[in-house]
Scaffold this motif. Structure first.
Motif, PDB file in Angstrom:
ATOM      1  N   GLU A 131      -0.894   4.195 -28.960  1.00 52.00           N
ATOM      2  CA  GLU A 131      -1.213   3.796 -27.508  1.00 52.00           C
ATOM      3  C   GLU A 131      -1.890   4.883 -26.856  1.00 52.00           C
ATOM      4  N   SER A 132      -1.846   6.377 -27.062  1.00 56.68           N
ATOM      5  CA  SER A 132      -2.288   7.317 -26.355  1.00 56.68           C
ATOM      6  C   SER A 132      -3.612   7.729 -26.535  1.00 56.68           C
ATOM      7  N   ARG A 133      -4.115   7.256 -27.908  1.00 57.35           N
ATOM      8  CA  ARG A 133      -5.259   7.724 -28.544  1.00 57.35           C
ATOM      9  C   ARG A 133      -5.963   6.640 -29.057  1.00 57.35           C
ATOM     10  N   GLY A 134      -5.447   5.610 -29.625  1.00 50.09           N
ATOM     11  CA  GLY A 134      -6.227   4.704 -30.302  1.00 50.09           C
ATOM     12  C   GLY A 134      -6.406   5.098 -31.798  1.00 50.09           C
ATOM     13  N   LEU A 135      -7.169   4.357 -32.654  1.00 44.98           N
ATOM     14  CA  LEU A 135      -7.448   4.905 -33.798  1.00 44.98           C
ATOM     15  C   LEU A 135      -8.569   5.963 -34.047  1.00 44.98           C
ATOM     16  N   PRO A 136      -8.360   6.727 -35.047  1.00 45.65           N
ATOM     17  CA  PRO A 136      -9.119   7.929 -35.028  1.00 45.65           C
ATOM     18  C   PRO A 136     -10.464   7.544 -35.395  1.00 45.65           C
ATOM     19  N   ALA A 137     -11.407   8.153 -34.662  1.00 50.57           N
ATOM     20  CA  ALA A 137     -12.942   7.745 -34.804  1.00 50.57           C
ATOM     21  C   ALA A 137     -13.528   7.874 -36.113  1.00 50.57           C
ATOM     22  N   ASP A 138     -12.996   8.730 -36.984  1.00 49.09           N
ATOM     23  CA  ASP A 138     -13.558   8.688 -38.425  1.00 49.09           C
ATOM     24  C   ASP A 138     -12.967   7.622 -39.334  1.00 49.09           C
ATOM     25  N   MET A 139     -11.616   7.137 -38.731  1.00 49.40           N
ATOM     26  CA  MET A 139     -11.130   5.797 -39.597  1.00 49.40           C
ATOM     27  C   MET A 139     -12.010   4.667 -39.144  1.00 49.40           C
ATOM     28  N   VAL A 140     -12.367   4.535 -37.797  1.00 47.99           N
ATOM     29  CA  VAL A 140     -12.889   3.346 -37.576  1.00 47.99           C
ATOM     30  C   VAL A 140     -14.344   3.241 -37.962  1.00 47.99           C
ATOM     31  N   ILE A 196      -0.226  -7.496 -39.140  1.00 42.91           N
ATOM     32  CA  ILE A 196      -0.429  -6.283 -38.009  1.00 42.91           C
ATOM     33  C   ILE A 196      -0.146  -5.314 -38.601  1.00 42.91           C
ATOM     34  N   VAL A 197      -0.984  -4.323 -38.333  1.00 44.45           N
ATOM     35  CA  VAL A 197      -0.755  -3.039 -38.985  1.00 44.45           C
ATOM     36  C   VAL A 197      -0.618  -2.083 -37.689  1.00 44.45           C
ATOM     37  N   LEU A 198       0.355  -1.497 -37.460  1.00 48.03           N
ATOM     38  CA  LEU A 198       0.445  -0.433 -36.284  1.00 48.03           C
ATOM     39  C   LEU A 198       0.267   1.090 -36.853  1.00 48.03           C
ATOM     40  N   PHE A 199      -0.700   1.745 -36.648  1.00 51.78           N
ATOM     41  CA  PHE A 199      -0.893   2.880 -37.114  1.00 51.78           C
ATOM     42  C   PHE A 199      -0.285   3.816 -36.123  1.00 51.78           C
ATOM     43  N   GLN A 200       0.824   4.493 -36.565  1.00 51.48           N
ATOM     44  CA  GLN A 200       1.362   5.463 -35.668  1.00 51.48           C
ATOM     45  C   GLN A 200       1.729   5.183 -34.315  1.00 51.48           C
ATOM     46  N   PRO A 201       2.520   4.188 -34.295  1.00 54.77           N
ATOM     47  CA  PRO A 201       2.772   3.855 -33.068  1.00 54.77           C
ATOM     48  C   PRO A 201       3.692   4.832 -32.243  1.00 54.77           C
ATOM     49  N   GLU A 202       3.606   4.846 -30.745  1.00 53.64           N
ATOM     50  CA  GLU A 202       4.397   5.803 -30.108  1.00 53.64           C
ATOM     51  C   GLU A 202       5.432   5.446 -29.281  1.00 53.64           C
ATOM     52  N   ILE A 203       5.409   4.171 -28.563  1.00 54.58           N
ATOM     53  CA  ILE A 203       6.217   3.503 -27.575  1.00 54.58           C
ATOM     54  C   ILE A 203       7.159   2.513 -28.027  1.00 54.58           C
ATOM     55  N   PRO A 235     -13.175  -7.720 -24.973  1.00 49.00           N
ATOM     56  CA  PRO A 235     -13.853  -7.445 -23.914  1.00 49.00           C
ATOM     57  C   PRO A 235     -13.006  -7.051 -22.769  1.00 49.00           C
ATOM     58  N   ILE A 236     -13.387  -6.017 -21.972  1.00 48.71           N
ATOM     59  CA  ILE A 236     -12.803  -5.535 -20.724  1.00 48.71           C
ATOM     60  C   ILE A 236     -13.757  -5.408 -19.543  1.00 48.71           C
ATOM     61  N   TRP A 237     -13.543  -6.151 -18.446  1.00 47.69           N
ATOM     62  CA  TRP A 237     -14.177  -5.686 -17.230  1.00 47.69           C
ATOM     63  C   TRP A 237     -13.443  -5.054 -16.291  1.00 47.69           C
ATOM     64  N   GLY A 238     -14.280  -4.372 -15.343  1.00 43.50           N
ATOM     65  CA  GLY A 238     -13.670  -3.424 -14.303  1.00 43.50           C
ATOM     66  C   GLY A 238     -13.340  -2.036 -14.830  1.00 43.50           C
ATOM     67  N   GLU A 239     -12.463  -1.455 -14.111  1.00 44.54           N
ATOM     68  CA  GLU A 239     -12.254   0.171 -14.312  1.00 44.54           C
ATOM     69  C   GLU A 239     -11.214   0.469 -15.206  1.00 44.54           C
ATOM     70  N   VAL A 240     -10.602  -0.531 -16.171  1.00 44.50           N
ATOM     71  CA  VAL A 240      -9.555  -0.264 -16.877  1.00 44.50           C
ATOM     72  C   VAL A 240      -9.990   0.421 -18.414  1.00 44.50           C
ATOM     73  N   ARG A 241      -9.350   1.283 -18.797  1.00 37.76           N
ATOM     74  CA  ARG A 241      -9.819   1.987 -20.102  1.00 37.76           C
ATOM     75  C   ARG A 241      -9.552   1.213 -21.262  1.00 37.76           C
ATOM     76  N   SER A 242      -8.279   0.691 -21.147  1.00 43.99           N
ATOM     77  CA  SER A 242      -7.658  -0.033 -22.364  1.00 43.99           C
ATOM     78  C   SER A 242      -6.788  -1.013 -22.065  1.00 43.99           C
ATOM     79  N   LEU A 243      -6.283  -1.909 -22.935  1.00 47.56           N
ATOM     80  CA  LEU A 243      -5.261  -2.691 -22.649  1.00 47.56           C
ATOM     81  C   LEU A 243      -3.783  -2.089 -23.204  1.00 47.56           C
ATOM     82  N   ASN A 244      -2.855  -2.499 -22.911  1.00 50.76           N
ATOM     83  CA  ASN A 244      -1.568  -2.113 -23.626  1.00 50.76           C
ATOM     84  C   ASN A 244      -1.583  -2.619 -24.934  1.00 50.76           C
ATOM     85  N   MET A 245      -1.005  -1.930 -26.046  1.00 49.68           N
ATOM     86  CA  MET A 245      -1.189  -2.083 -27.345  1.00 49.68           C
ATOM     87  C   MET A 245      -0.595  -3.516 -27.761  1.00 49.68           C
ATOM     88  N   SER A 246       0.490  -3.673 -27.060  1.00 45.14           N
ATOM     89  CA  SER A 246       1.163  -5.020 -27.760  1.00 45.14           C
ATOM     90  C   SER A 246       0.384  -6.147 -26.812  1.00 45.14           C
TER      91      SER A 246
END
Length: 152
Positions: free
Chosen positions: A102-111, A3-10, A121-132
């Motif tokens: 956590e606040s921004r995800g991986l940079p678009a250029d990296m992806v 598992i690689v955590l790129f610049q974790p914040e929390i 997959p996420i259903w509903g009105e949630v933008r994203s899941l907690n990173m952990s």
């Protein structure tokens, strides 16, 4: 697996992922800059007394990680909206699962520059899941898919 955590914040999220890595004997890589001091009491509290059982590597940046590790493993990046759904991706033993801050995800250029990108997959009105939480979901799917849950 890695598992690689790129610049974790929390801190508690990183501690939770460390505990996950201890439970699954998964190598944990932290890519600086970190949003906290690795000795932070919140990081240690979330990881409980499992830190001695974590194969932890801290890298001064993405390119240092890539030079030493990234060129020897298959990188599987995660995204909240892009990529293959995790249940449809063929994970392999030894994959390095990369999660963003956590606040921004991986940079678009990296992806964009990596071939293997997965999403939960996420259903509903949630933008994203907690990173952990996402780390646990992706790791267990990867372990199951790679046949590494047998006998554990």
């Amino acid at each position: 697996m890695h598992i690689v955590l790129f610049q974790p914040e929390i801190p508690p999220n990183t501690g939770n992922v460390a505990r996950l890595c201890a439970a699954t004997k998964t190598t944990l890589h932290l890519i600086e800059p970190l949003g906290f001091n690795i000795d932070d009491k919140h990081v240690k509290r979330a990881g409980l007394d499992y830190w001695p059982h974590v194969d932890l590597h801290v890298w001064p940046g993405w390119y240092a990680f890539m030079r030493e590790v990234g060129s020897h493993v298959r990188l599987v990046l995660t995204s909240a909206r892009a990529g293959t759904a995790i249940q449809d991706f063929a994970f392999s033993s030894g994959d390095a699962l990369v999660l963003g801050p956590e606040s921004r995800g991986l940079p678009a250029d990296m992806v964009a520059e990596h071939e293997h990108v997965v999403r939960i997959p996420i259903w509903g009105e949630v933008r994203s899941l907690n990173m952990s939480t996402a780390a646990g979901i992706v790791l267990y799917q990867a372990l199951a898919n790679a046949g590494e849950l047998t006998g554990r």
